[in-house]
Design an enzyme around this catalytic site. Structure first.
Site, PDB file in Angstrom:
ATOM      1  N   ASP A   8       0.860  -1.192   0.000  1.00 57.25           N
ATOM      2  CA  ASP A   8       0.000   0.000   0.000  1.00 57.25           C
ATOM      3  C   ASP A   8       0.893   1.238   0.000  1.00 57.25           C
ATOM      4  OD1 ASP A   8      -3.168   0.729   1.162  1.00 57.25           O
ATOM      5  OD2 ASP A   8      -1.605   2.266   1.142  1.00 57.25           O
ATOM      6  N   ASP A 104      -3.974   2.455  -5.134  1.00 58.41           N
ATOM      7  CA  ASP A 104      -2.637   2.455  -4.530  1.00 58.41           C
ATOM      8  C   ASP A 104      -2.305   1.179  -3.750  1.00 58.41           C
ATOM      9  OD1 ASP A 104      -3.967   2.827  -2.057  1.00 58.41           O
ATOM     10  OD2 ASP A 104      -2.340   4.096  -1.319  1.00 58.41           O
ATOM     11  N   GLU A 105      -3.018   0.088  -4.008  1.00 54.91           N
ATOM     12  CA  GLU A 105      -2.668  -1.135  -3.272  1.00 54.91           C
ATOM     13  C   GLU A 105      -2.803  -2.374  -4.147  1.00 54.91           C
ATOM     14  OE1 GLU A 105      -5.507  -2.342  -0.214  1.00 54.91           O
ATOM     15  OE2 GLU A 105      -6.912  -0.916  -1.038  1.00 54.91           O
TER      16      GLU A 105
END
Ligand code: TTP
Ligand code: MG
Length: 352
Positions: A8, A104-105
């Site tokens: 993340d 974003d992960e």
């Protein structure tokens, strides 16, 4: 034995802005400001700004009071999307099985590493490569399943690396507050607290039948989660499955003009991201949360794919008008598009 990694990115939108502009370094940076007013909601804030108590979801006006000297920037979705694609291209090279979970992960199945020590070495190499190429730091969790890997990546942010081996699972999970579990929001937390459950350990040790009386099947599911049980696989799915944005109002509102304007602004944001990606959608959903947190969604699937702002606006407004006929005050409103077609995007991914 499965070994799963969850990555993340740290303060992602803010990290991209900081990378683009050296003058921001060391300053509190807050993303989500409306350029024309002091309205808006904090999308994210860098770690410097979090020291002032600022966090995602907070009204910008409140953030201003907490930190008047911060740098306030509007959301530049297309820029973050581009950065995300580049980081994801790096991450996917590090394992046979890769699943992007949000902008974003991502999860990687790194079972082929053979041991947690070797997986940890791979995680260090990956963190280094992302930072070296993209100047964005990330936090990584490594665990026997996705559930615990995700909790582990969040455990020591920013720039963290947390490894939870099978025999450490209980020691790691049990002291954490129940809120840490995915899906446990404010309401479930209140119910659990009402029956004396505060930590994941309390939940894991609680009698399942009594939990089911309080929460139904959801209670049984939570009991599994609390015991670190998760058999879901890392699924190699091309890109994300949907794209959404939502806005929490500074003050709950029933003003239909301001609600319609907000829907239009969200539609414009989404269309911008879709255009950049060359992605089209067929389903549009709206989400409405009333002041008492009661939440509703309504969705519609179009006859054929679309990608333009007008199609999102028209569907969202229509769904909203049909749904909202009361004067009840609204706390949050959002749009999500799904059923995405990726023709343009897959081509660009192959070019990496
Ligand atoms: P997160 O990974 O939840 O947050 P983050 O990357 O900013 O910070 P952290 O270091 O804690 O991971 O979300 C990723 C991005 O998604 C975030 O940079 C901005 C956006 N976002 C919103 O727009 N609204 C929100 O309420 C949240 C939580 C995130
Ligand atoms: Mg993040």
């Amino acid at each position: 034995m499965s070994i799963i990694m969850h990555i993340d990115l740290d303060a992602f939108f803010a990290a991209v802005e900081e990378r683009e502009n050296v003058e921001l370094r060391g300053k509190p940076v807050i993303i989500g400001a409306d350029p024309h007013s002091r309205r808006g909601v904090v999308s994210t804030a860098n770690y410097r700004a979090r020291e002032y108590g600022i966090h995602s979801g907070m009204p910008i006006s409140r953030a201003h009071r907490l930190c008047p000297d911060g740098v306030y920037l509007p959301v530049n979705f297309a820029l973050y999307w581009q950065a995300s694609e580049r980081v994801m291209a790096i991450i996917r090279r590090h394992a046979e099985k890769f699943q992007q979970a949000s902008i974003d992960e991502a999860y990687l199945d790194v079972s082929s590493a053979g041991s947690f020590d070797e997986a940890e070495q791979r995680a260090r190499a990956l963190k280094y490569e992302i930072f070296d190429n993209e100047k964005i730091s990330c936090s990584v969790g490594i665990a026997p399943n996705k559930l615990v890997a995700k909790i582990a990546s969040d455990h020591n942010k920013p720039d963290g690396l947390t490894v939870v081996r099978e025999h450490d699972m209980q020691n790691f999970l049990f002291p954490l507050p129940v809120r840490t579990l995915y899906g446990v929001g404010k309401k479930t937390e209140e119910v659990l607290q009402g029956i004396g459950i505060r930590t994941i350990g309390d939940l894991a040790r609680y009698d399942v039948q009594s939990l089911m009386r309080a929460l139904g099947r959801w209670g049984m599911y939570l009991h599994y989660l609390a015991n670190g049980v998760d058999e879901s696989q890392v699924e190699e799915i091309e890109g994300i499955q949907s794209l959404g944005r939502e806005v929490t109002f500074e003050e709950d509102t029933s003003d239909v003009i301001s609600l319609a304007e907000t829907l239009d602004a969200i539609a414009a944001d989404l269309a911008q991201a879709l255009r950049y990606e060359g992605v089209s959608f067929r389903t549009v959903a709206i989400k409405v949360r009333f002041e008492n947190f009661e939440t509703h969604t309504r969705q519609r699937t179009l006859l054929r794919s679309a990608a333009d702002v007008e199609a999102i606006k028209a569907a969202a407004r229509d769904l909203f008008e049909k749904f909202y006929q009361s004067k009840k005050k609204i706390r949050l409103i959002g749009i999500r598009v799904s059923n995405l077609s990726y023709e343009g995007r897959q081509k660009s991914l192959r070019e990496y």
